[in-house]
Design an enzyme around this catalytic site. Structure first.
Site, PDB file in Angstrom:
ATOM      1  N   ASN A 122       4.406   0.336  52.286  1.00  0.00           N
ATOM      2  CA  ASN A 122       5.790  -0.072  52.022  1.00  0.00           C
ATOM      3  C   ASN A 122       6.332  -0.663  53.316  1.00  0.00           C
ATOM      4  OD1 ASN A 122       8.500  -0.287  51.512  1.00  0.00           O
ATOM      5  ND2 ASN A 122       8.869   1.922  51.254  1.00  0.00           N
TER       6      ASN A 122
ATOM      7  N   LYS B 174       9.160  -2.017  53.855  1.00  0.00           N
ATOM      8  CA  LYS B 174      10.617  -1.851  53.997  1.00  0.00           C
ATOM      9  C   LYS B 174      11.245  -3.172  54.488  1.00  0.00           C
ATOM     10  CE  LYS B 174       9.844   3.050  54.587  1.00  0.00           C
ATOM     11  NZ  LYS B 174      10.215   4.327  55.187  1.00  0.00           N
TER      12      LYS B 174
ATOM     13  N   HIS C 213      13.002   4.952  45.812  1.00  0.00           N
ATOM     14  CA  HIS C 213      12.691   5.398  47.179  1.00  0.00           C
ATOM     15  C   HIS C 213      13.907   6.127  47.759  1.00  0.00           C
ATOM     16  CE1 HIS C 213      11.732   5.312  51.435  1.00  0.00           C
ATOM     17  NE2 HIS C 213      10.477   5.154  51.069  1.00  0.00           N
TER      18      HIS C 213
ATOM     19  N   GLU D 240      15.282   6.030  50.540  1.00  0.00           N
ATOM     20  CA  GLU D 240      16.239   5.192  51.286  1.00  0.00           C
ATOM     21  C   GLU D 240      17.190   4.491  50.325  1.00  0.00           C
ATOM     22  OE1 GLU D 240      13.255   3.143  53.544  1.00  0.00           O
ATOM     23  OE2 GLU D 240      12.869   5.003  54.643  1.00  0.00           O
TER      24      GLU D 240
ATOM     25  N   GLU E  67       7.609  12.008  48.381  1.00  0.00           N
ATOM     26  CA  GLU E  67       7.979  11.709  49.759  1.00  0.00           C
ATOM     27  C   GLU E  67       9.080  12.673  50.202  1.00  0.00           C
ATOM     28  OE1 GLU E  67       6.768   7.372  50.774  1.00  0.00           O
ATOM     29  OE2 GLU E  67       8.845   7.406  50.142  1.00  0.00           O
TER      30      GLU E  67
ATOM     31  N   GLY F 204       9.489   8.673  58.421  1.00  0.00           N
ATOM     32  CA  GLY F 204       9.845   8.027  59.674  1.00  0.00           C
ATOM     33  C   GLY F 204      10.183   8.995  60.793  1.00  0.00           C
TER      34      GLY F 204
ATOM     35  N   SER G 200       5.222   9.874  57.110  1.00  0.00           N
ATOM     36  CA  SER G 200       4.479   9.921  58.375  1.00  0.00           C
ATOM     37  C   SER G 200       2.967  10.040  58.177  1.00  0.00           C
ATOM     38  CB  SER G 200       5.021  11.048  59.269  1.00  0.00           C
ATOM     39  OG  SER G 200       6.385  10.822  59.565  1.00  0.00           O
TER      40      SER G 200
HETATM   41  P1  13P Z   1       6.796   6.561  57.071  1.00  0.00           P
HETATM   42  O1  13P Z   1       5.313   6.451  56.774  1.00  0.00           O
HETATM   43  O2  13P Z   1       7.269   5.576  58.089  1.00  0.00           O
HETATM   44  O3  13P Z   1       7.201   7.963  57.350  1.00  0.00           O
HETATM   45  O4  13P Z   1       7.538   6.126  55.706  1.00  0.00           O
HETATM   46  C1  13P Z   1       7.160   6.694  54.513  1.00  0.00           C
HETATM   47  C2  13P Z   1       7.811   5.949  53.411  1.00  0.00           C
HETATM   48  O5  13P Z   1       9.013   5.994  53.258  1.00  0.00           O
HETATM   49  C3  13P Z   1       6.962   5.124  52.533  1.00  0.00           C
HETATM   50  O6  13P Z   1       7.653   4.695  51.419  1.00  0.00           O
END
Ligand code: 13P
Length: 253
Positions: free
Chosen positions: A11, A13, A98, A100, A170, A176, A216
């Site tokens: 992803n 982003k 997601h 976010e 997740e 992150g 992560s």
């Molecule tokens: P990270 O791998 O940067 O922690 O992000 C995970 C994520 O949100 C994938 O959709």
């Protein structure tokens, strides 16, 4: 015994210009060519890069996915992108719900449900994201939060509708942050999610749905995560941005 093919998804982003996305996608397709017979690989660039990336990956098994969609087919919805538009840009999959989007863009279980429906109608594989926040985990609400997200997110679907569904667990506190859920914490939740799917949609569907872990994921923790029962792949954020690093994750075996 159902054989669930592993899926490793990147992803991206809100990272990478069109050219950067195309360059990374081409590099990834070359770097993972030796394992795509065993592992499904997907990248999800930003909307603006989707058609270009799909075009470059036309002859590659690497799948292209959107990061979001809007459920209406078309209309006066400034700034929105429909499922058919994603298909026309070469997408085979789409990330939905997601954390976010839930956190910053008012995504709710109800909108997630509409988006999954739109994705399925258009023939896209929905990658349906669920997960608890740190405070929810600390308050021992992980399972009840997931119950609600799964129940409402998948409300009114039949097992047949959900044949292509992918679920991504997740934990928000692991995204992150460099904090990965331990492989045992992840396994526990994945097994729980499969029980929830079994309860609502039956054993056959529950056994066939791939449940990805995200939060992560890095080259040095992916193998252990992937060795756990009920973990069928990874949804990778930060570590998917660099083709070499992402390729190491795809080569988890
Ligand atoms: P990270 O791998 O940067 O922690 O992000 C995970 C994520 O949100 C994938 O959709």
């Amino acid at each position: 015994m159902v054989n669930r093919r592993p899926l490793i998804a990147g992803n991206w982003k809100m990272f990478k210009t069109c050219q950067e996305a195309v360059d990374a996608a081409i590099q990834i397709s070359v770097l993972v060519a030796d394992v795509v017979s065993d592992v499904d690989v997907m990248v999800a660039p930003t909307f603006t890069a989707l058609a270009l990336v799909s075009d470059k990956l036309e002859d590659s098994p690497v799948l292209v996915g959107g990061q979001n969609l809007y459920w209406e087919k078309e209309g006066a919805y400034t700034g929105q992108i429909s499922a058919d538009m994603l298909v026309s840009a070469g997408c085979k999959c789409v990330i939905i719900g997601h954390s976010e989007r839930r956190q910053y863009f008012n995504e709710t279980d109800e909108t997630v449900n509409k988006k999954i429906k739109a994705a399925i109608s258009a023939g896209l594989v929905p990658v349906f994201c669920v997960g608890e926040t740190e405070s929810e985990r600390e308050a021992a609400k992980t399972f009840s939060v997931l119950d609600k997200q799964v129940q409402k997110g998948l409300e009114a679907f039949s097992p047949d509708d959900l044949k292509s569904l992918v679920v991504a667990y997740e934990p928000v506190w692991a995204i992150g942050t460099g904090k990965t859920a331990t492989s045992e914490q992840a396994r526990e939740v994945h097994s729980y999610l499969r029980v929830l799917l079994d309860r609502s949609f039956g054993a056959d569907l529950a056994a066939s749905i791939r449940i990805l872990y995200g939060g992560s994921v890095k080259p040095d923790n992916v193998s252990e995560l992937m060795s756990m029962e009920d973990i069928d792949g990874a949804l990778v954020g930060g570590a998917s941005l660099d083709p070499e690093t992402f390729s190491k994750i795809v080569h988890f075996k």
